[in-house]
Design an enzyme around this catalytic site. Structure first.
Site, mmCIF file in Angstrom:
data_model
loop_
_atom_site.group_PDB
_atom_site.id
_atom_site.type_symbol
_atom_site.label_atom_id
_atom_site.label_comp_id
_atom_site.label_asym_id
_atom_site.label_seq_id
_atom_site.Cartn_x
_atom_site.Cartn_y
_atom_site.Cartn_z
ATOM 1 C CG HIS A 82 12.408 84.407 42.510
ATOM 2 N ND1 HIS A 82 11.085 84.047 42.499
ATOM 3 C CD2 HIS A 82 12.442 85.659 42.008
ATOM 4 C CE1 HIS A 82 10.352 85.029 41.985
ATOM 5 N NE2 HIS A 82 11.159 86.018 41.677
ATOM 6 C CG ASP A 126 14.748 74.749 46.463
ATOM 7 O OD1 ASP A 126 14.782 75.770 45.765
ATOM 8 O OD2 ASP A 126 14.244 73.663 46.080
HETATM 9 P P1 ADQ Z 1 13.166 76.451 40.822
HETATM 10 O O1 ADQ Z 1 14.537 76.154 41.259
HETATM 11 O O2 ADQ Z 1 12.879 76.229 39.404
HETATM 12 O O3 ADQ Z 1 12.722 77.934 41.210
HETATM 13 P P2 ADQ Z 1 10.763 75.282 42.239
HETATM 14 O O4 ADQ Z 1 10.337 76.306 43.217
HETATM 15 O O5 ADQ Z 1 10.646 73.907 42.732
HETATM 16 O O6 ADQ Z 1 12.263 75.466 41.750
HETATM 17 O O7 ADQ Z 1 9.882 75.443 40.951
HETATM 18 C C1 ADQ Z 1 9.944 74.513 39.915
HETATM 19 C C2 ADQ Z 1 8.727 74.674 39.020
HETATM 20 O O8 ADQ Z 1 8.920 73.837 37.886
HETATM 21 C C3 ADQ Z 1 7.462 74.227 39.717
HETATM 22 O O9 ADQ Z 1 6.447 75.155 39.488
HETATM 23 C C4 ADQ Z 1 7.135 72.882 39.049
HETATM 24 O O10 ADQ Z 1 5.769 72.654 38.875
HETATM 25 C C5 ADQ Z 1 7.814 72.986 37.709
HETATM 26 N N1 ADQ Z 1 8.240 71.632 37.301
HETATM 27 C C6 ADQ Z 1 8.981 70.782 38.006
HETATM 28 N N2 ADQ Z 1 9.111 69.622 37.355
HETATM 29 C C7 ADQ Z 1 8.442 69.740 36.205
HETATM 30 C C8 ADQ Z 1 8.213 68.892 35.075
HETATM 31 N N3 ADQ Z 1 8.716 67.657 34.960
HETATM 32 N N4 ADQ Z 1 7.491 69.370 34.067
HETATM 33 C C9 ADQ Z 1 6.989 70.616 34.121
HETATM 34 N N5 ADQ Z 1 7.166 71.449 35.145
HETATM 35 C C10 ADQ Z 1 7.882 71.028 36.168
HETATM 36 C C11 ADQ Z 1 13.351 79.087 41.830
HETATM 37 C C12 ADQ Z 1 13.993 78.813 43.192
HETATM 38 C C13 ADQ Z 1 12.970 78.189 44.138
HETATM 39 C C14 ADQ Z 1 11.739 79.097 44.247
HETATM 40 C C15 ADQ Z 1 11.220 79.494 42.865
HETATM 41 C C16 ADQ Z 1 10.132 80.552 42.952
HETATM 42 O O11 ADQ Z 1 15.115 77.953 43.059
HETATM 43 O O12 ADQ Z 1 13.528 77.968 45.422
HETATM 44 O O13 ADQ Z 1 10.722 78.427 44.932
HETATM 45 O O14 ADQ Z 1 12.279 80.016 42.066
HETATM 46 O O15 ADQ Z 1 10.527 81.668 43.669
#
Ligand code: ADQ
Length: 446
Positions: A156, A365
């Site tokens: 991921h 990312d």
């Molecule tokens: P993450 O690094 O966690 O994931 P991201 O893809 O942005 O990053 O996902 C974050 C998730 O957390 C999103 O679904 C978002 O809705 C949720 N989130 C963010 N802020 C929040 C809040 N305040 N309250 C509740 N929920 C919140 C890792 C990798 C990424 C990749 C994903 C999926 O680092 O690059 O996109 O896996 O493969």
């Protein structure tokens, strides 16, 4: 149990809520549950409580197979090797990775435990689908224990270029672990190419064309598969009258700004939250006299709080928020509205619906789902996405988003200014392109 398909991930897809298990939120889980239901599937993962050994149980029509992690495992494997070594190394070493032999030994030990749990439940000709950087050795251990298993691995996060990966004292072991899978898939083409280069250099792999590489006589397929989101879920929430009303109320509560600018991230040093604050600071210095027409909202989810780099980041970010607000605030208005907490999905979508501009500025990312969630929530086809060129999502969303280099603070401030002044036709045209892409390449497509 003889499961035909077994997903292997750091955590189980369920969490304990007061007195019962409930399914964890998130598109990945929602996309996989129907597949696992259909094919008598199982999920191997940690149950979420250190030191607790749990028996397998059923939930959502899936056999949940808990793996036990002790306090020491959590310290050395999870916070140590996964998040003190691999996470920073794979994100361009934006924070210096730590290398410790006892962390590595914990990584081997814990990966073996997950593989043993898989071998116990899988049908001899079943499929094991291993998720992410915490489990890169698991494919090899599964292959040792259950040789006929078909193994897929999905990363991921980014796979780093060979120059960075070489720093890892256990680079060959990790590559051997990954190359024991039949299919190894990544978010971006760049990651897939980096992996192939590393396999050539350290395992003597020979590319065979069409995304396959021969590793010691076995063919491994290397693929790009950018992850998507459950678009309908965001669409439905955004369209609900309650959330539309809540979004309108939110803007009022924030003092009816002309433009609301939003950032939503885990409070992680890869996400470029500090960079964003510096750009907002620059922008405020440029236009202090009418700054109160804008409001910047940053929602930061607490994460990995026992790791020192995360504690330092929190201090730095909160120090900046305090300093900027202290400098520019007027009675009834301060430029930055900062929340340090996790939000229910409904509230998150409320912020997406309310925001005119979404700032997604990671230094690196894998993908970044927040960018896609914002787009899916913009049912009015309006809103501007400012997106780092170093997010995997940029590979798909470059046509509609305003791409930025997060290392160029001045450039980022300029881009925010362009977004603030962008004409409505351009905003709508860009958002339409973004929405088409996010809807087409959704999590089920993935
Ligand atoms: P993450 O690094 O966690 O994931 P991201 O893809 O942005 O990053 O996902 C974050 C998730 O957390 C999103 O679904 C978002 O809705 C949720 N989130 C963010 N802020 C929040 C809040 N305040 N309250 C509740 N929920 C919140 C890792 C990798 C990424 C990749 C994903 C999926 O680092 O690059 O996109 O896996 O493969």
């Amino acid at each position: 149990m003889d499961s035909r398909i077994v997903v292997v991930a750091n955590r189980l897809p369920v969490r304990w809520a007061d007195d019962r298990w409930e399914t964890s939120p998130g598109g990945l889980v929602r996309a996989l549950v129907p597949i696992l239901n259909e094919r008598r599937g199982a999920w191997v993962g940690w149950g979420g409580v250190a030191g607790e050994t749990m028996e397998p149980f059923g939930h959502d029509g899936i056999d949940q197979i808990p793996v036990a992690l002790s306090e020491e495992d959590l310290e050395d494997f999870y916070f140590g090797f996964c998040n003190g070594t691999l996470w920073p190394l794979y994100h361009d070493a934006v924070v210096t990775p730590d290398f410790h032999r006892h962390w590595w030994r914990a990584y081997e030990r814990v990966n073996r435990r997950y593989a043993e749990a898989v071998a116990e439940v899988i049908d001899p000709d079943g499929i094991a689908w291993v998720q992410d950087y915490q489990l890169q050795l698991a494919p090899q251990y599964i292959r040792d224990l259950a040789p006929r298993t078909k193994i897929g691995f999905y990363l991921h996060i980014p796979f780093p270029p060979v120059e960075l990966f070489s720093r890892l004292p256990w680079r060959t072991d990790i590559l051997r672990g990954l190359a024991s899978a039949d299919v190894v898939a990544f978010q971006t083409r760049r990651s897939a190419e980096n992996f192939i280069r590393c396999v050539r250099r350290y395992l003597g792999g020979v590319p065979q064309g069409q995304g396959t590489i021969d590793v010691g006589g076995r063919l491994v397929r290397v693929q790009r598969a950018p992850i998507g989101i459950d678009v309908d879920e965001f669409h439905q929430l955004a369209a609900s009258p309650e959330i539309q009303a809540k979004a309108a109320r939110l803007r009022e509560d924030l003092g009816k700004p002309d433009k609301l600018i939003l950032g939503v991230d885990r409070l992680d040093y890869t996400k470029g939250i500090d960079v964003r604050l510096k750009a907002v600071d620059t922008l405020l210095a440029w236009s202090a006299e009418h700054a109160d027409r804008y409001e910047f909202v940053q929602v930061a989810v607490p994460t990995r709080e026992s790791v020192p780099a995360y504690q330092e980041l929190r201090e730095r970010v909160e120090g900046m928020v305090g300093r900027i607000n202290g400098e520019y605030a007027r009675p009834g208005w301060s430029p930055i509205h900062y929340l340090h907490r996790s939000l229910p999905l409904e509230d998150l979508v409320t912020y997406y619906v309310a925001a005119d501009i979404m700032l997604v500025t990671p230094l690196r990312d894998g993908m970044n789902l927040v960018a896609k969630e914002y787009v899916a929530s913009r049912i009015d086809h309006d809103g501007v996405l400012i997106l780092s060129e170093f997010a995997g999502a940029a590979g798909q969303l470059h046509n509609g988003a305003l791409l930025v280099n997060p290392f160029d603070i001045q450039g980022l401030a300029d881009t925010i200014h362009s977004a603030l002044t962008m004409k409505s036709e351009e905003r709508l045209a860009r958002m339409r392109k973004l929405r088409r892409c996010v809807a087409r390449q959704n999590v089920f497509w993935w």
